[in-house]
Design an enzyme around this catalytic site. Structure first.
Site, PDB file in Angstrom:
ATOM      1  N   ILE A  19       0.829  -1.199   0.000  1.00 19.01           N
ATOM      2  CA  ILE A  19       0.000   0.000   0.000  1.00 19.01           C
ATOM      3  C   ILE A  19       0.867   1.255   0.000  1.00 19.01           C
ATOM      4  CG2 ILE A  19      -1.682   1.321   1.333  1.00 19.01           C
ATOM      5  CD1 ILE A  19      -2.818  -1.338   2.346  1.00 19.01           C
ATOM      6  N   ASN A  97       2.317   5.076   6.962  1.00 22.76           N
ATOM      7  CA  ASN A  97       1.982   3.736   6.489  1.00 22.76           C
ATOM      8  C   ASN A  97       2.836   2.646   7.132  1.00 22.76           C
ATOM      9  OD1 ASN A  97       0.686   1.868   4.384  1.00 22.76           O
ATOM     10  ND2 ASN A  97       2.884   1.571   4.023  1.00 22.76           N
ATOM     11  N   SER A 146      -4.827   2.887   9.133  1.00 28.56           N
ATOM     12  CA  SER A 146      -5.296   1.958  10.151  1.00 28.56           C
ATOM     13  C   SER A 146      -5.515   0.587   9.512  1.00 28.56           C
ATOM     14  CB  SER A 146      -6.573   2.506  10.801  1.00 28.56           C
ATOM     15  OG  SER A 146      -7.062   1.627  11.792  1.00 28.56           O
ATOM     16  N   SER A 147      -6.453  -0.154  10.006  1.00 30.38           N
ATOM     17  CA  SER A 147      -6.735  -1.498   9.496  1.00 30.38           C
ATOM     18  C   SER A 147      -8.109  -1.923   9.984  1.00 30.38           C
ATOM     19  CB  SER A 147      -5.686  -2.495   9.994  1.00 30.38           C
ATOM     20  OG  SER A 147      -6.105  -3.827   9.761  1.00 30.38           O
ATOM     21  N   TYR A 160      -1.333  -5.826  17.291  1.00 32.28           N
ATOM     22  CA  TYR A 160      -1.469  -5.118  16.017  1.00 32.28           C
ATOM     23  C   TYR A 160      -2.808  -4.379  15.957  1.00 32.28           C
ATOM     24  CZ  TYR A 160      -1.750  -4.334  10.979  1.00 32.28           C
ATOM     25  OH  TYR A 160      -1.882  -3.765   9.726  1.00 32.28           O
ATOM     26  N   LYS A 164      -3.478  -0.250  15.739  1.00 35.23           N
ATOM     27  CA  LYS A 164      -4.219   0.392  14.658  1.00 35.23           C
ATOM     28  C   LYS A 164      -5.414   1.181  15.187  1.00 35.23           C
ATOM     29  CE  LYS A 164      -1.703  -0.669  11.162  1.00 35.23           C
ATOM     30  NZ  LYS A 164      -1.015   0.379  10.388  1.00 35.23           N
ATOM     31  N   VAL A 194      -5.791  -6.558   2.081  1.00 36.21           N
ATOM     32  CA  VAL A 194      -5.262  -6.106   0.800  1.00 36.21           C
ATOM     33  C   VAL A 194      -4.169  -7.076   0.369  1.00 36.21           C
ATOM     34  CG1 VAL A 194      -4.115  -4.230  -0.431  1.00 36.21           C
ATOM     35  CG2 VAL A 194      -5.822  -3.697   1.323  1.00 36.21           C
ATOM     36  N   THR A 196      -1.103  -7.869  -0.334  1.00 32.25           N
ATOM     37  CA  THR A 196       0.268  -7.407  -0.193  1.00 32.25           C
ATOM     38  C   THR A 196       1.108  -8.530   0.399  1.00 32.25           C
ATOM     39  OG1 THR A 196      -0.074  -6.575   2.061  1.00 32.25           O
ATOM     40  CG2 THR A 196      -0.538  -5.048   0.241  1.00 32.25           C
TER      41      THR A 196
END
Length: 258
Positions: A19, A97, A146-147, A160, A164, A194, A196
């Site tokens: 991202i 990020n 964020s997430s 995690y 976030k 996503v 990645t």
């Protein structure tokens, strides 16, 4: 693509891959000078490629190896961004990020993991923002990534997810604290899964647990792509977003609302 960011300078942390890379390239395509940031030696080649794509789009780019969790890394990023801005000596856009995570349940938490995640995901964000403030331009933009994990109770993600969620709190507080004083907006983007490197390295147990939700995503039965996310960040950095601040923009295909 419009060159509405021409003359602006952006820092995008953690922008060698995924991202972050897509955001850096998108901002560069819109004319921004972009500081591309990476941490580990193995990311140097990827970061250089991102910098080349920014340069090839007609903007200026600089690539820096710096750890956002360390004070010397944060200071190096600020100074390099000021150099990149030329005579303006200002920073217009700051995109947070960079992040680390680990698939770890509560029973297996360690002090080392706690420090590693929070030093990057929370402390690094707070103190880099503080370091940028003396140089931030009026009408500047701060965007925090964020997430969806900040709002879902996914197993093996407690540190995690908590880190976030902290970024969403930062956006609300800083929009109020910094808005009129510095003339900036502060917003948070909340992506769903996503495609990645970070997603594909996730523990299989967590991936399996997420699969039914992914298949039921209202927009499409898939995980997101980086190209789904970068334009949303671009909007939040634009003049058109001037009346949007203190918000969390959910970029997850409607997953949160299903």
């Amino acid at each position: 693509m419009t060159r509405d960011f021409a003359g602006k300078t952006a820092i995008v942390t953690g922008s060698a891959r995924g991202i972050g890379a897509a955001i850096a390239i998108h901002l560069g395509q819109r004319g921004a000078n972009v500081l591309v940031n990476y941490t580990s030696d193995r990311s140097k080649e990827a970061a250089d490629q991102v910098g080349s794509k920014v340069s090839n789009s007609g903007a200026r780019a600089a690539v820096i190896q710096a750890d956002v969790s360390k004070s010397e890394g944060r200071e190096a990023m600020v100074q390099r961004a000021l150099e990149l801005s030329g005579s303006e000596r200002k920073i217009d856009i700051l995109v947070h990020n960079a992040a680390v995570g680990d698939d770890c349940g509560l029973a297996d938490l360690s002090d080392e993991l706690y420090d590693r995640i929070n030093d990057t995901n929370i402390k690094g964000v707070a103190f880099l923002t503080k370091a940028v403030l003396p140089h931030i331009a009026r009408n500047g933009r701060i965007v925090l990534m964020s997430s969806i994990f900040a709002r879902q109770g996914n197993p093996l993600t407690c540190l995690y997810s908590a880190s976030k969620a902290s970024l969403e709190a930062f956006a609300r507080v800083w929009a109020t604290e910094l808005g009129q004083k510095y003339g900036v907006t502060v917003n948070c983007v909340n992506p769903g899964p996503v495609a990645t490197d970070m997603w594909f390295s996730t523990d299989k147990e967590l991936l399996d647990a997420m699969q039914p939700t992914i298949e039921a995503t209202p927009a499409a039965p898939r995980v997101g792509e980086v190209e789904d996310i970068a334009p949303i960040v671009g909007f939040l950095c634009s003049e058109e977003s001037r009346w949007v601040t203190g918000n969390v923009i959910c970029a997850n295909g409607g997953m949160l609302f299903h």
